[in-house]
Design an enzyme around this catalytic site. Sequence first.
Site, PDB file in Angstrom:
ATOM      1  N   TYR A  10      37.121  54.375  46.608  1.00 25.89           N
ATOM      2  CA  TYR A  10      37.169  54.994  47.933  1.00 25.89           C
ATOM      3  C   TYR A  10      38.591  55.414  48.265  1.00 25.89           C
ATOM      4  CZ  TYR A  10      39.252  50.781  50.066  1.00 25.89           C
ATOM      5  OH  TYR A  10      40.098  49.746  50.402  1.00 25.89           O
ATOM      6  N   ARG A  33      45.566  59.673  43.856  1.00 31.68           N
ATOM      7  CA  ARG A  33      45.131  58.286  43.630  1.00 31.68           C
ATOM      8  C   ARG A  33      43.617  58.230  43.416  1.00 31.68           C
ATOM      9  NH1 ARG A  33      46.895  53.992  47.966  1.00 31.68           N
ATOM     10  NH2 ARG A  33      45.211  54.962  49.151  1.00 31.68           N
ATOM     11  N   ARG A  70      18.572  49.575  37.214  1.00 29.40           N
ATOM     12  CA  ARG A  70      19.610  48.540  37.164  1.00 29.40           C
ATOM     13  C   ARG A  70      19.849  48.013  35.750  1.00 29.40           C
ATOM     14  NH1 ARG A  70      20.851  43.241  37.256  1.00 29.40           N
ATOM     15  NH2 ARG A  70      22.628  42.632  38.563  1.00 29.40           N
ATOM     16  N   HIS A 100      23.683  46.613  33.538  1.00 30.48           N
ATOM     17  CA  HIS A 100      25.137  46.541  33.656  1.00 30.48           C
ATOM     18  C   HIS A 100      25.834  47.698  32.941  1.00 30.48           C
ATOM     19  CE1 HIS A 100      24.069  42.597  35.079  1.00 30.48           C
ATOM     20  NE2 HIS A 100      25.321  42.393  35.474  1.00 30.48           N
ATOM     21  N   LYS A 123      41.452  51.748  43.501  1.00 29.96           N
ATOM     22  CA  LYS A 123      40.987  51.524  44.874  1.00 29.96           C
ATOM     23  C   LYS A 123      39.467  51.338  44.840  1.00 29.96           C
ATOM     24  CE  LYS A 123      42.181  52.954  49.572  1.00 29.96           C
ATOM     25  NZ  LYS A 123      42.538  51.632  50.038  1.00 29.96           N
ATOM     26  N   GLU A 168      50.510  41.590  47.757  1.00 27.61           N
ATOM     27  CA  GLU A 168      50.337  42.572  48.847  1.00 27.61           C
ATOM     28  C   GLU A 168      49.382  41.998  49.874  1.00 27.61           C
ATOM     29  OE1 GLU A 168      48.223  46.148  47.688  1.00 27.61           O
ATOM     30  OE2 GLU A 168      47.003  45.044  46.257  1.00 27.61           O
ATOM     31  N   LEU A 199      47.832  47.686  44.784  1.00 27.92           N
ATOM     32  CA  LEU A 199      47.459  49.080  44.973  1.00 27.92           C
ATOM     33  C   LEU A 199      48.745  49.826  45.330  1.00 27.92           C
ATOM     34  CD1 LEU A 199      44.913  51.004  45.284  1.00 27.92           C
ATOM     35  CD2 LEU A 199      45.414  50.837  47.718  1.00 27.92           C
TER      36      LEU A 199
HETATM   37  N1  PDD Z   1      43.749  50.003  52.633  1.00 26.46           N
HETATM   38  N2  PDD Z   1      46.829  47.561  49.449  1.00 26.46           N
HETATM   39  C1  PDD Z   1      45.485  47.454  49.623  1.00 26.46           C
HETATM   40  C2  PDD Z   1      44.766  46.350  48.922  1.00 26.46           C
HETATM   41  C3  PDD Z   1      44.811  48.376  50.445  1.00 26.46           C
HETATM   42  O1  PDD Z   1      43.479  48.279  50.599  1.00 26.46           O
HETATM   43  C4  PDD Z   1      45.555  49.403  51.099  1.00 26.46           C
HETATM   44  C5  PDD Z   1      44.896  50.422  51.967  1.00 26.46           C
HETATM   45  C6  PDD Z   1      46.943  49.458  50.897  1.00 26.46           C
HETATM   46  C7  PDD Z   1      47.795  50.520  51.514  1.00 26.46           C
HETATM   47  O2  PDD Z   1      47.578  51.775  50.914  1.00 26.46           O
HETATM   48  P1  PDD Z   1      47.811  53.130  51.714  1.00 26.46           P
HETATM   49  O3  PDD Z   1      49.206  53.087  52.233  1.00 26.46           O
HETATM   50  O4  PDD Z   1      47.607  54.183  50.711  1.00 26.46           O
HETATM   51  O5  PDD Z   1      46.812  53.165  52.836  1.00 26.46           O
HETATM   52  C8  PDD Z   1      47.541  48.531  50.043  1.00 26.46           C
HETATM   53  C9  PDD Z   1      42.956  50.968  53.369  1.00 26.46           C
HETATM   54  C10 PDD Z   1      43.662  51.534  54.534  1.00 26.46           C
HETATM   55  C11 PDD Z   1      41.600  50.348  53.685  1.00 26.46           C
HETATM   56  O6  PDD Z   1      41.085  49.656  52.826  1.00 26.46           O
HETATM   57  O7  PDD Z   1      41.063  50.587  54.775  1.00 26.46           O
END
Ligand code: PDD
Length: 304
Positions: free
Chosen positions: A46, A65, A113, A115, A160, A193, A217
């Site tokens: 996403y 990304r 379904r 894997h 992501k 993070e 991320l």
């Molecule tokens: N989250 N680290 C993680 C694990 C994240 O899910 C996000 C963003 C970030 C920051 O990334 P960016 O600056 O590109 O938004 C770092 C989004 C906002 C979410 O899951 O809603």
Amino acid sequence: MHANTLSPRVSPHPEELIWMDGEFLPLAQARVSIEDRGLLFADGIYEVIAAFDGVPHLLVEHLDRWDRSAEGMRIQPRYGRDTRVDVIHELLKRFSAPRVSVYGQLTRGAARRAHTFPAAPRPMEFWFARELQPYQPVLFSEGVKVITRPDERWLNCWIKSISLAPNCFARQDAAEQGAFEAIFHREDGVVTEGAATNFFVVKDGVIRTHPVTKRILSGCTREFVLQVARQHGLAIREEAFDLTFMRNVDEAFITSTTINVMPVTRIDDAPVADGKVGPVVQKLMALTDAAVRQLREDSLAALR
Ligand code: PDD
């Protein structure tokens, strides 16, 4: 792109509009298969993109990304970047709020379904926009509390992925403790993070944050803020640090698409230094705000 794909057949309230696999429709009418692999295996990716006054912020970075995440998940999207850009602009055109977040998701699609990947996958993609509610100004002026949590995620945090159970658990723990965010640390104490943000500290005037590896991320806001900091001569070290180091810093902050830069003034049960927003974070918030405004002005000027 064919004009029909961007022309909604109905005219619902813009908030309720979604683009899904080539067509716009009211969000309430969007349907996914019970056998969608996103639903069964969290087999998807996403993006969340902010738009200010109709201008998507860091669009190219987010779409880059997206491509990396899709490649990492070995999902071949059915639509190309041009379509995605048109869709995002179309959603924003129909959405007049000054601050909007655009959410996009791509899954490997529906299949019986198993894997293993389906032999002929038909990935599913959708995008919709929502109003981005502003955070209370007090959060930026006084800073927020964060808690620390073991990082129980998989080791490919650079993707992501929509598989977010550990992030949801950590955020829920934070909410239950009156904190804004949970900051992850690995078993060796290394701070990675936040559950949905990147995390930074400031020690002796140097901004420090975990380097871009598979363990975090690579936040678009992270990169943007570091670039702004560099341009203004602030010292940066993209080097891992541990919990002990973190408990002795002068300042701390988090970044993400929806917050840009937010000061952290409390970690678990202790204040960060004197518990006030420090000078480096204050400066960085102002510089980042100005840089975001400038980018938006430049984009609007390019359109005129
Ligand atoms: N989250 N680290 C993680 C694990 C994240 O899910 C996000 C963003 C970030 C920051 O990334 P960016 O600056 O590109 O938004 C770092 C989004 C906002 C979410 O899951 O809603």
